[in-house]
Design a protein around this motif. Structure first.
Motif, PDB file in Angstrom:
ATOM      1  N   SER A 114    -113.024  12.085 -48.714  1.00 23.71           N
ATOM      2  CA  SER A 114    -112.781  13.772 -47.109  1.00 23.71           C
ATOM      3  C   SER A 114    -111.154  14.323 -47.251  1.00 23.71           C
ATOM      4  O   SER A 114    -110.338  12.823 -47.199  1.00 23.71           O
ATOM      5  CB  SER A 114    -113.577  13.798 -46.129  1.00 23.71           C
ATOM      6  OG  SER A 114    -113.174  12.570 -44.812  1.00 23.71           O
ATOM      7  N   THR A 115    -111.922  15.251 -47.361  1.00 22.26           N
ATOM      8  CA  THR A 115    -110.378  15.818 -46.678  1.00 22.26           C
ATOM      9  C   THR A 115    -110.076  16.443 -44.879  1.00 22.26           C
ATOM     10  O   THR A 115    -112.015  16.491 -45.284  1.00 22.26           O
ATOM     11  CB  THR A 115    -109.844  16.503 -48.070  1.00 22.26           C
ATOM     12  OG1 THR A 115    -110.701  17.202 -48.136  1.00 22.26           O
ATOM     13  CG2 THR A 115    -109.840  16.141 -48.896  1.00 22.26           C
ATOM     14  N   ALA A 116    -109.303  16.985 -45.229  1.00 22.95           N
ATOM     15  CA  ALA A 116    -109.483  17.977 -43.504  1.00 22.95           C
ATOM     16  C   ALA A 116    -110.444  19.496 -43.978  1.00 22.95           C
ATOM     17  O   ALA A 116    -110.981  19.731 -43.291  1.00 22.95           O
ATOM     18  CB  ALA A 116    -108.172  18.704 -43.537  1.00 22.95           C
ATOM     19  N   LEU A 117    -110.838  20.111 -45.184  1.00 23.13           N
ATOM     20  CA  LEU A 117    -111.089  20.842 -46.116  1.00 23.13           C
ATOM     21  C   LEU A 117    -112.521  20.238 -45.355  1.00 23.13           C
ATOM     22  O   LEU A 117    -113.531  20.856 -45.123  1.00 23.13           O
ATOM     23  CB  LEU A 117    -110.716  21.516 -46.972  1.00 23.13           C
ATOM     24  CG  LEU A 117    -111.567  22.580 -46.899  1.00 23.13           C
ATOM     25  CD1 LEU A 117    -111.441  23.693 -45.844  1.00 23.13           C
ATOM     26  CD2 LEU A 117    -111.295  23.185 -48.518  1.00 23.13           C
ATOM     27  N   THR A 118    -112.888  19.278 -45.872  1.00 24.70           N
ATOM     28  CA  THR A 118    -114.377  19.251 -46.483  1.00 24.70           C
ATOM     29  C   THR A 118    -114.772  18.886 -45.302  1.00 24.70           C
ATOM     30  O   THR A 118    -116.025  18.223 -45.681  1.00 24.70           O
ATOM     31  CB  THR A 118    -114.586  18.212 -47.913  1.00 24.70           C
ATOM     32  OG1 THR A 118    -113.863  16.911 -47.426  1.00 24.70           O
ATOM     33  CG2 THR A 118    -113.749  18.397 -49.130  1.00 24.70           C
ATOM     34  N   ALA A 119    -113.922  17.347 -44.301  1.00 27.13           N
ATOM     35  CA  ALA A 119    -114.913  16.821 -43.267  1.00 27.13           C
ATOM     36  C   ALA A 119    -114.926  17.466 -41.858  1.00 27.13           C
ATOM     37  O   ALA A 119    -115.857  17.475 -41.223  1.00 27.13           O
ATOM     38  CB  ALA A 119    -113.193  16.468 -42.490  1.00 27.13           C
TER      39      ALA A 119
END
Length: 948
Positions: free
Chosen positions: A401-406
């Motif tokens: 994940s990324t900070a946005l998708t998490a």
């Protein structure tokens, strides 16, 4: 320089007197196809004590140019206390002399030294010394003060009493020179880079004005600049979020975008006369001065003129963030204040690093001072800090994940899909499965994220634990909450964690579809600012256990209950508890049952925790030996092969260090498949055992090591031993040495052994050594040792495979010392490897020995290096194969970055060329397919550095 091994930072220096011992080995296959292991002699190095110390964190050895450590001001008759700290930075306890020499020019009434046990700068207990005549500069000395090594400290204060009749207002009125010196009785006096360090205490006296200043975040007793209340008085909060906040009193407004606070400077005159008071306040970078906000207590409700115009006797000037003040006449026993508003900038650092402020002032009359020419100030107020609080934000998701998708769409509810859900296909009852997760800090300051399992459908009894990215370092609570956390994560950064689910042994095979939600919450932020964020772990199905590690063939109880070991472990209590002494190995039987439908190889490892891969405590060792073997047996190398549906027994030798304290230590064993099992996963099981270390008796002697050597028909072999008094009392009256061989071996032509005292301790019989023909009359004092050599000859008609076991005994006249024994096994082979290890000091750590190599003991200091040379020689009449020389990096040392130019070399060897390998604390020289001719050698060279 050779090798590609990374080198860790050096650890702390070992205590003085530590003995670093090491023994190498060589493995090979003899001409009969039998694997053999030959061991070298033991080489030992004794760590010397080295001295170093600091006084108040430095080391200045000049009495005439000593650094001023303390400046204290007082009235006549007062006693002033100056604090100091001596730190022993050497590696052993040593003795120091503490001296204060008062200046005789302006005499003190009394000078004393006190211990400062709690470090508060005030005396504790009675005076340790008193100057017999401070008026003449007579010294006050504390002799032979013992201070522990490895950063042990002695804190003390020097008390200076100003005479009641002192009248001369000098700055300083007088001074004392404080020195710490290594006492002449120090056993390592010559090793100190400097044997003395000095500081100076300045004592000031005044009968005129004496000023004191304190600074605080507070509202004064008078009105603000607009005649109203002070609206901004806070010791902490978030910094301004806007870069366009007002910086004049008329434009400041309350609101979340702009943060302000109020500072009040309190100053008074406690001296004997009025005087001119001067001070300067330079605001740190985290603040901006608010123009028009300053108010003086003598003129409340009205802003001060900030251009230096004298108003009502006060001169006040502001230039940027610098505030200069001159109160032209401050009477005795008068207190006044100046208050001002400051902006907390949007660039202020989190915490107090850029928002802590002190006022510099003149503690005495500042005659002639103006705000443009304050003169020398010299004293500081107390520090006063505004604590900048952070703003928080974070997200927890899968490793992909990324900070946005998490980040959860609905706070606290994991998003669907692989960015927030991590799935493992299968696991066995009683096993642990690990899920890798990523934690992102989206706030503007470092934050620790608390972790917990908010909900779970996993089988009842499943235990969830959290680990760092390596999967073996448990996460702990660092922020004071009830949950573990990630530890600090930098603003805008991320960290990897591992969630481990330990399934209960009672989990039903075939069940599945399990999920658990892992919830993260900010350790510092309120829930309204950073609500929880969740991620999910999932297990598809539970399968059967494929490997079982037990201490007995049938197993005991349940591997997850009490001290059971049958089924998945580890158990909460040890199944088997062995008792041994420091430095003495103990053996645990291990049974590996492969319940799978396919054969597999299993790696057996040990750890001080239930997490693997792990390690035993520092100085502890572990090796596998054959079933029923002792710690003297050769180590098994490589994984253990177990056919499908079968059980194989081995044994584990666990040895505590020679300096191990009396205690019980839990030891976990793990059997883990080298390749995937039939379910496509790595199979493993863990077992809980324990070792109880008991301290030896007062009388303790040892005869080491037990040796195994190879010998050609009609040839000889020499075995080296060391007889050591490990106790605290001497073994008086001498001792007798004997070596015997069974009658059957004598009848077969094996010779009675000859014993020698190895006078020069080089491990070989030479002209300097003494043949033992009778009792040894000398005492063996506590801590002393005697090197012994035993030479035996094989019969000329001996056949390969024949062996003789010699028992060496030291019988003391004092029966309290016992009769320690050692065994030497001579094996007849047509191809024979002899391993000899030598050492030398490499003081410069440049990879080159300073002296000729020898087996003799050496002494070395922390930070110096040892050059090791291990040579394996084929002394037989036939070639041997697959020769590998192995050694280890001993405790209290690490591999040195500068290694010998040649570390691995051979002569008379064909096949695969030998190569140097280093892994962790192991080094070696060899190859998988080689042939070593008679007379051929394989040599390993490496350098270790003693920790410092």
């Amino acid at each position: 320089m050779a090798g590609a091994l990374g080198f860790a930072a050096w650890a702390a220096a070992p205590p003085a007197g530590t003995v670093i011992g090491n023994q190498a080995s060589a493995s090979y296959v003899d001409p009969n196809g039998t694997p053999q292991l030959a061991t070298s002699n033991i080489v030992q190095t004794t760590v010397q004590q080295v001295g170093s110390f600091t006084l108040n964190g430095g080391n200045t050895n000049s009495l005439t140019s000593a650094i001023v450590q303390n400046t204290k001001t007082g009235a006549a008759g007062s006693t002033l206390y100056a604090p100091h700290v001596l730190t022993n930075t050497g590696n052993g306890t040593d003795v120091f002399d503490i001296t204060v020499i008062p200046d005789a020019g302006a005499p003190f009434a009394r000078v004393e030294i006190f211990a400062d046990a709690n470090g508060d700068g005030l005396p504790d207990g009675a005076a340790l010394c008193t100057s017999p005549s401070p008026a003449t500069g007579a010294a006050c000395t504390v002799d032979n003060r013992s201070v522990a090594g490895n950063n042990g400290t002695f804190q003390f204060v020097v008390a200076y009493q100003i005479p009641a009749n002192a009248t001369t207002p000098l700055t300083p009125y007088s001074f004392g020179t404080v020195s710490a010196q290594v006492d002449a009785s120090s056993p390592v006096f010559a090793s100190y880079p400097s044997t003395q360090s000095s500081n100076r205490d300045n004592i000031n006296l005044t009968n005129l004005a004496a000023f004191n200043v304190s600074k605080s975040i507070s509202a004064p007793a008078v009105a603000a600049a607009d005649g109203g209340a002070w609206n901004f008085v806070s010791n902490g909060g978030e910094r301004s979020s806007s870069a366009s906040c007002g910086t004049t009193f008329a434009t400041i407004t309350a609101g979340p975008a702009c943060q302000y606070t109020t500072y009040t400077i309190r100053y008074d005159n406690t001296g004997g006369a009025s005087g001119r008071f001067a001070m300067q306040d330079v605001l740190p970078s985290g603040f901006t001065y608010v123009a028009g906000s300053a108010v003086w207590s003598n003129a409340g409700g009205a802003p001060l003129n900030e251009t230096g115009v004298v108003t009502g006797g006060l001169e006040y000037r502001v230039a940027g963030n610098t505030i200069s003040v001159v109160d032209q006449n401050l009477p005795v026993n008068t207190t006044r204040t100046i208050s001002m508003v400051v902006l907390v900038n949007n660039t202020a650092a989190i915490g107090t690093g850029t928002t802590t402020n002190t006022v510099e002032y003149s503690p005495v009359d500042a005659a002639g001072a103006t705000t443009l020419s304050l003169g020398t100030l010299g004293s500081l107020s107390n520090p006063s800090a505004f604590t900048v609080l952070p703003s928080y934000g974070f997200a927890v998701g899968s490793s992909s994940s990324t900070a946005l998708t998490a980040r959860d769409t609905v706070a606290g509810t994991p998003n669907a899909g692989p960015n927030d859900v991590t799935t493992i296909a299968s696991a066995a009852p009683g096993t642990a499965i690990s899920f890798t997760k990523q934690v992102f800090n989206t706030g503007n300051a470092a934050d620790a994220i608390d972790l917990s399992v908010a909900s779970s459908t996993f089988p009842a009894g499943t235990v969830f634990t959290f680990f760092a990215a390596d999967g073996v370092t448990p996460l702990v609570n660092s922020g004071g909450s009830s949950n573990v956390d990630t530890g600090p994560v930098a603003a805008g950064g991320s960290t990897t964690i591992v969630v481990r689910a330990n399934l209960p042994a009672s989990a039903t095979v075939g069940s599945g579809g399990f999920t658990a939600n892992v919830l993260g919450t900010s350790a510092g932020a309120p829930a309204t600012q950073a609500p929880g964020d969740a991620t999910q772990i999932a297990l598809t199905t539970v399968i059967g256990s494929l490997v079982d590690l037990t201490n007995s063939a049938l197993g005991t109880g349940s591997g997850s209950v009490a001290n059971g070991d049958l089924g998945p472990g580890p158990s909460p209590q040890p199944t088997l508890v062995n008792t041994t002494q420091p430095g003495v190995g103990t053996v645990f039987p291990l049974f590996i049952r492969n319940n799978d439908t396919i054969a597999n190889d299993f790696n057996i490892t040990a750890s001080q925790t239930a997490s693997f891969p792990g390690s035993l405590p520092a100085g502890w060792t572990f090796k596998l030996v054959a079933a029923g073997g002792t710690c003297a047996a050769p180590a098994l190398t490589g994984p253990v092969s177990v056919p499908a549906g079968n059980q194989v027994e081995v044994a584990a030798c666990v040895t505590p260090p020679a300096i191990a304290p009396a205690a019980q230590t839990t030891v976990y064993f793990q059997a883990q498949s080298a390749t995937v099992a039939s379910n496509g996963l790595i199979a493993s099981d863990r077992l809980t055992d324990a070792v109880i270390v008991t301290l030896p008796q007062t009388y303790v002697t040892s005869l080491t090591p037990n040796n195994s050597g190879q010998i050609a028909p009609g040839g000889s072999v020499t075995f080296a031993h060391t007889l050591t008094n490990l106790g605290t009392l001497s073994c008086n009256g001498g001792y007798s040495l004997s070596a015997t061989v069974p009658a059957a071996e004598l009848a077969a032509g094996w010779t009675a052994p000859a014993l020698y005292l190895d006078v020069n301790e080089n491990g070989v019989i030479d002209a300097a050594d003494t043949l033992v023909t009778g009792p040894i009359t000398s005492d063996l004092v506590a801590g002393d040792s005697q090197a012994i050599l035993v030479r035996v000859f094989a019969p000329g008609n001996a056949v390969a495979g024949a062996s003789a076991t010699y028992t060496v005994v030291a019988t003391f006249t004092d029966t309290n010392c016992g009769a320690p024994t050692a065994t030497d096994v001579a094996n007849v082979i047509t191809g024979q490897i002899r391993v000899v290890k030598q050492q030398a000091l490499d003081a410069l750590c440049d990879g080159t020995p300073d002296t000729a190599l020898a087996a003799n003991p050496v002494t070395a200091r922390p930070g110096q290096c040892l050059f090791y040379d291990v040579v394996a020689t084929n002394e037989g009449a036939a070639p041997v194969t697959n020769v590998t020389v192995s050694d280890s990096v001993p405790p209290y040392t690490a591999l040195n970055p500068a290694q010998p130019a040649v570390q691995c070399v051979s002569t008379g060897l064909t096949g695969t060329v030998v190569t140097y390998v280093a892994s962790g604390t192991s080094v070696g020289c060899g190859s998988a397919a080689n042939t070593l001719a008679p007379g051929g050698t394989v040599s390993l060279n490496f350098v270790v550095r003693i920790d410092n």
